[in-house]
Design an enzyme around this catalytic site. Sequence first.
Site, PDB file in Angstrom:
ATOM      1  N   VAL A   1      41.482 -37.736  32.649  1.00  0.00           N
ATOM      2  CA  VAL A   1      41.485 -36.269  32.494  1.00  0.00           C
ATOM      3  C   VAL A   1      42.400 -35.878  31.327  1.00  0.00           C
ATOM      4  O   VAL A   1      42.064 -34.994  30.529  1.00  0.00           O
ATOM      5  CB  VAL A   1      41.913 -35.569  33.808  1.00  0.00           C
ATOM      6  CG1 VAL A   1      42.082 -34.071  33.600  1.00  0.00           C
ATOM      7  CG2 VAL A   1      40.889 -35.824  34.909  1.00  0.00           C
ATOM      8  N   GLY A   2      43.534 -36.568  31.192  1.00  0.00           N
ATOM      9  CA  GLY A   2      44.475 -36.268  30.108  1.00  0.00           C
ATOM     10  C   GLY A   2      43.835 -36.450  28.739  1.00  0.00           C
ATOM     11  O   GLY A   2      44.046 -35.632  27.824  1.00  0.00           O
TER      12      GLY A   2
ATOM     13  N   CYS B   1      53.258 -42.430  40.010  1.00  0.00           N
ATOM     14  CA  CYS B   1      52.879 -42.932  38.681  1.00  0.00           C
ATOM     15  C   CYS B   1      53.799 -44.071  38.257  1.00  0.00           C
ATOM     16  O   CYS B   1      53.421 -44.910  37.462  1.00  0.00           O
ATOM     17  CB  CYS B   1      52.921 -41.807  37.667  1.00  0.00           C
ATOM     18  SG  CYS B   1      54.484 -40.913  37.706  1.00  0.00           S
TER      19      CYS B   1
ATOM     20  N   GLU C   1      44.929 -48.774  37.978  1.00  0.00           N
ATOM     21  CA  GLU C   1      45.877 -48.072  38.847  1.00  0.00           C
ATOM     22  C   GLU C   1      45.201 -47.785  40.191  1.00  0.00           C
ATOM     23  O   GLU C   1      44.182 -47.111  40.243  1.00  0.00           O
ATOM     24  CB  GLU C   1      46.276 -46.759  38.175  1.00  0.00           C
ATOM     25  CG  GLU C   1      47.358 -46.024  38.923  1.00  0.00           C
ATOM     26  CD  GLU C   1      47.720 -44.695  38.251  1.00  0.00           C
ATOM     27  OE1 GLU C   1      46.810 -44.007  37.772  1.00  0.00           O
ATOM     28  OE2 GLU C   1      48.919 -44.378  38.228  1.00  0.00           O
TER      29      GLU C   1
ATOM     30  N   GLY D   1      48.768 -36.166  35.146  1.00  0.00           N
ATOM     31  CA  GLY D   1      47.618 -36.566  35.951  1.00  0.00           C
ATOM     32  C   GLY D   1      47.043 -37.866  35.428  1.00  0.00           C
ATOM     33  O   GLY D   1      47.755 -38.668  34.813  1.00  0.00           O
ATOM     34  N   SER D   2      45.762 -38.054  35.652  1.00  0.00           N
ATOM     35  CA  SER D   2      45.143 -39.330  35.291  1.00  0.00           C
ATOM     36  C   SER D   2      44.935 -39.441  33.778  1.00  0.00           C
ATOM     37  O   SER D   2      44.788 -38.430  33.076  1.00  0.00           O
ATOM     38  CB  SER D   2      43.803 -39.464  36.014  1.00  0.00           C
ATOM     39  OG  SER D   2      42.964 -38.402  35.625  1.00  0.00           O
ATOM     40  N   THR D   3      44.880 -40.661  33.303  1.00  0.00           N
ATOM     41  CA  THR D   3      44.671 -40.906  31.872  1.00  0.00           C
ATOM     42  C   THR D   3      43.315 -40.355  31.428  1.00  0.00           C
ATOM     43  O   THR D   3      43.192 -39.773  30.344  1.00  0.00           O
ATOM     44  CB  THR D   3      44.803 -42.414  31.587  1.00  0.00           C
ATOM     45  OG1 THR D   3      46.156 -42.794  31.898  1.00  0.00           O
ATOM     46  CG2 THR D   3      44.508 -42.760  30.144  1.00  0.00           C
TER      47      THR D   3
HETATM   48  P1  NAP Z   1      43.861 -35.802  38.015  1.00  0.00           P
HETATM   49  O1  NAP Z   1      42.607 -35.970  38.749  1.00  0.00           O
HETATM   50  O2  NAP Z   1      43.895 -36.154  36.570  1.00  0.00           O
HETATM   51  O3  NAP Z   1      44.274 -34.264  38.215  1.00  0.00           O
HETATM   52  C1  NAP Z   1      45.469 -33.746  37.679  1.00  0.00           C
HETATM   53  C2  NAP Z   1      45.324 -32.251  37.483  1.00  0.00           C
HETATM   54  O4  NAP Z   1      44.317 -32.013  36.505  1.00  0.00           O
HETATM   55  C3  NAP Z   1      44.889 -31.501  38.746  1.00  0.00           C
HETATM   56  O5  NAP Z   1      45.522 -30.250  38.780  1.00  0.00           O
HETATM   57  C4  NAP Z   1      43.389 -31.346  38.519  1.00  0.00           C
HETATM   58  O6  NAP Z   1      42.824 -30.250  39.212  1.00  0.00           O
HETATM   59  C5  NAP Z   1      43.359 -31.096  37.015  1.00  0.00           C
HETATM   60  N1  NAP Z   1      42.069 -31.361  36.381  1.00  0.00           N
HETATM   61  C6  NAP Z   1      41.055 -32.150  36.839  1.00  0.00           C
HETATM   62  N2  NAP Z   1      40.023 -32.122  35.961  1.00  0.00           N
HETATM   63  C7  NAP Z   1      40.388 -31.309  34.942  1.00  0.00           C
HETATM   64  C8  NAP Z   1      39.755 -30.878  33.734  1.00  0.00           C
HETATM   65  N3  NAP Z   1      38.540 -31.294  33.410  1.00  0.00           N
HETATM   66  N4  NAP Z   1      40.433 -30.044  32.916  1.00  0.00           N
HETATM   67  C9  NAP Z   1      41.676 -29.625  33.231  1.00  0.00           C
HETATM   68  N5  NAP Z   1      42.318 -29.986  34.360  1.00  0.00           N
HETATM   69  C10 NAP Z   1      41.697 -30.825  35.207  1.00  0.00           C
HETATM   70  O7  NAP Z   1      45.064 -36.602  38.666  1.00  0.00           O
HETATM   71  P2  NAP Z   1      45.500 -36.625  40.205  1.00  0.00           P
HETATM   72  O8  NAP Z   1      44.481 -37.415  40.934  1.00  0.00           O
HETATM   73  O9  NAP Z   1      45.831 -35.250  40.665  1.00  0.00           O
HETATM   74  O10 NAP Z   1      46.881 -37.420  40.118  1.00  0.00           O
HETATM   75  C11 NAP Z   1      46.948 -38.790  40.073  1.00  0.00           C
HETATM   76  C12 NAP Z   1      47.152 -39.280  38.664  1.00  0.00           C
HETATM   77  O11 NAP Z   1      48.282 -38.635  38.082  1.00  0.00           O
HETATM   78  C13 NAP Z   1      47.464 -40.750  38.610  1.00  0.00           C
HETATM   79  O12 NAP Z   1      46.760 -41.348  37.552  1.00  0.00           O
HETATM   80  C14 NAP Z   1      48.960 -40.791  38.325  1.00  0.00           C
HETATM   81  O13 NAP Z   1      49.427 -41.945  37.718  1.00  0.00           O
HETATM   82  C15 NAP Z   1      49.126 -39.607  37.466  1.00  0.00           C
HETATM   83  N6  NAP Z   1      50.511 -39.158  37.487  1.00  0.00           N
HETATM   84  C16 NAP Z   1      51.294 -39.359  36.383  1.00  0.00           C
HETATM   85  C17 NAP Z   1      52.630 -38.977  36.384  1.00  0.00           C
HETATM   86  C18 NAP Z   1      53.502 -39.186  35.181  1.00  0.00           C
HETATM   87  O14 NAP Z   1      54.558 -38.554  35.112  1.00  0.00           O
HETATM   88  N7  NAP Z   1      53.131 -40.031  34.243  1.00  0.00           N
HETATM   89  C19 NAP Z   1      53.163 -38.394  37.531  1.00  0.00           C
HETATM   90  C20 NAP Z   1      52.353 -38.220  38.644  1.00  0.00           C
HETATM   91  C21 NAP Z   1      51.016 -38.589  38.599  1.00  0.00           C
HETATM   92  P3  NAP Z   1      42.122 -30.462  40.657  1.00  0.00           P
HETATM   93  O15 NAP Z   1      43.215 -30.822  41.574  1.00  0.00           O
HETATM   94  O16 NAP Z   1      41.548 -29.140  40.929  1.00  0.00           O
HETATM   95  O17 NAP Z   1      41.111 -31.552  40.480  1.00  0.00           O
END
Ligand code: NAP
Length: 480
Positions: free
Chosen positions: A231-232, A283, A383, A227-229
Amino acid sequence: MSATVEGLVIGGDRVAAAEGETFDVVNPATAATLASVASAGAEDVDRAVAASMAAYERWGALSPVTRGRHLHRFAALVEEHAEELALLECRNVGMPIGDARGQLGMIVDVIRYYAGAVDKFFGHTVPVERDGVAMTFREPIGVVGLITPWNFPLNIANWKIAPALAAGNTVVLKPASLTPLSVLRYAELAIEAGIPAGALNVVPGPGGTVGSALVEHPGVGKIGFTGSTEVGAGIARRAAAGIKRVTLELGGKSACVVFEDADLDKVGRLAPYGVFENCGQDCCARSRLIVQESVADEVVERYSETARNLRVGMPESPETEVGPLISAGQRETVERYVGIGLEEGARIVVGGERPNGELSGGFFYRPTVLADVRNDMTVAREEIFGPVVSVITFRDEADAVAIANDTPYGLSGSLWTRDGARQLRVARALRTGVLGVNTNSSVFPQTPFGGYKQSGIGKELGMEALAHNTELKSVFISTE
Ligand code: NAP
């Protein structure tokens, strides 16, 4: 529970959430509601972890050969249901059906890869000074908690689930709230394939509660997050309290570097797919097009011509190459970034608008090329996660490498040049985890995938994913 609600998958059953909550998921191509899904809470995470711990006693004790056989059966069942799963992905993500079918092909390949790999991944005997035998064992971690994003929901979940199960772990997955449908069905197929009830649990629900409960749960030994940097980073901080193993696949701002000696026809025809596929919600999107000054006009013209002619359309049409963005909010984010780009001096060559007609009911946005961008501008640094590429020019090789590396991210990239020595020099100089030379392709089941710098920690795919899903034990048996 109403028959129309998609239940959680816990302990091999489809169940309602403990609190009885539900949420709706929509088709981003039409904004129509697709399904209602049970919304898990902390109590459901407890139930899922308990089921996973119980299943671990059986699954983790099986020989790797036996686990591999189970996974082969699972792969066959997923292959049999590939069209059904591809359609779910197409409708829930807005992914063009042709791309969704391609994703299912990779999903089956990845399960088969780990089904075959797990009995070829083992410890060693190690020469030591004392009399006896020193050896190492690869052992499962236990319960692995997985948290995944919405852009490639099933493919990314499968990258994590297949090696975790192969290595003998059991899994609790929290999918992105926008896109839970395909992985719920996939988990049913895993149970049908004979993978023990409780070995794979799926608990959709809000990241802030369900994701947090999983990260903090004392029964979970590892967290795998994509996911996003932002949240990670929060997950890594919270997982540190329990010394949990963590792998993170995060954001990117990857470069497509084009030298004057490249096959410019090929660049113009192919490179745009490296950013506009999945409507730029990738990503690995090469969202900075870094071009040598001497050929910049020609490359921008050829690249923009392809971008202009990409078939934006309804995802279920086999002709469609670019579907909608995932949500109204994501489209607003993209529009805000394009606006900032223009304020900071960029120029729209193509796109920069919503299509109308039959597409006006969904969250569509045209593939957009922004020229006259400098690498210090917002559109080059952050991004966007949408169909927008920023064109930046360079003078010479050193300049190209400096610009490409001047980013907090380091996930993916492409390099276009016919000079073999330069291919090697620049490929080694770029600070990125994955790179394609004269191609957009750089992801295979067999090769490690993961980011440098703020794009992540650890690797998916390849034998490296098995390493990240195991503990390494050293045993010394004395013969003295
Ligand atoms: P995100 O907002 O970080 O969410 C990712 C996951 O984390 C979702 O399941 C989300 O749940 C969950 N989450 C949100 N807040 C959390 C918390 N406080 N504690 C634990 N989990 C939490 O990212 P996204 O918008 O779904 O995805 C886009 C991002 O992912 C982009 O930055 C993209 O670059 C990155 N990405 C990276 C890769 C890679 O392999 N490097 C691949 C694909 C995507 P909810 O859906 O319920 O909010």
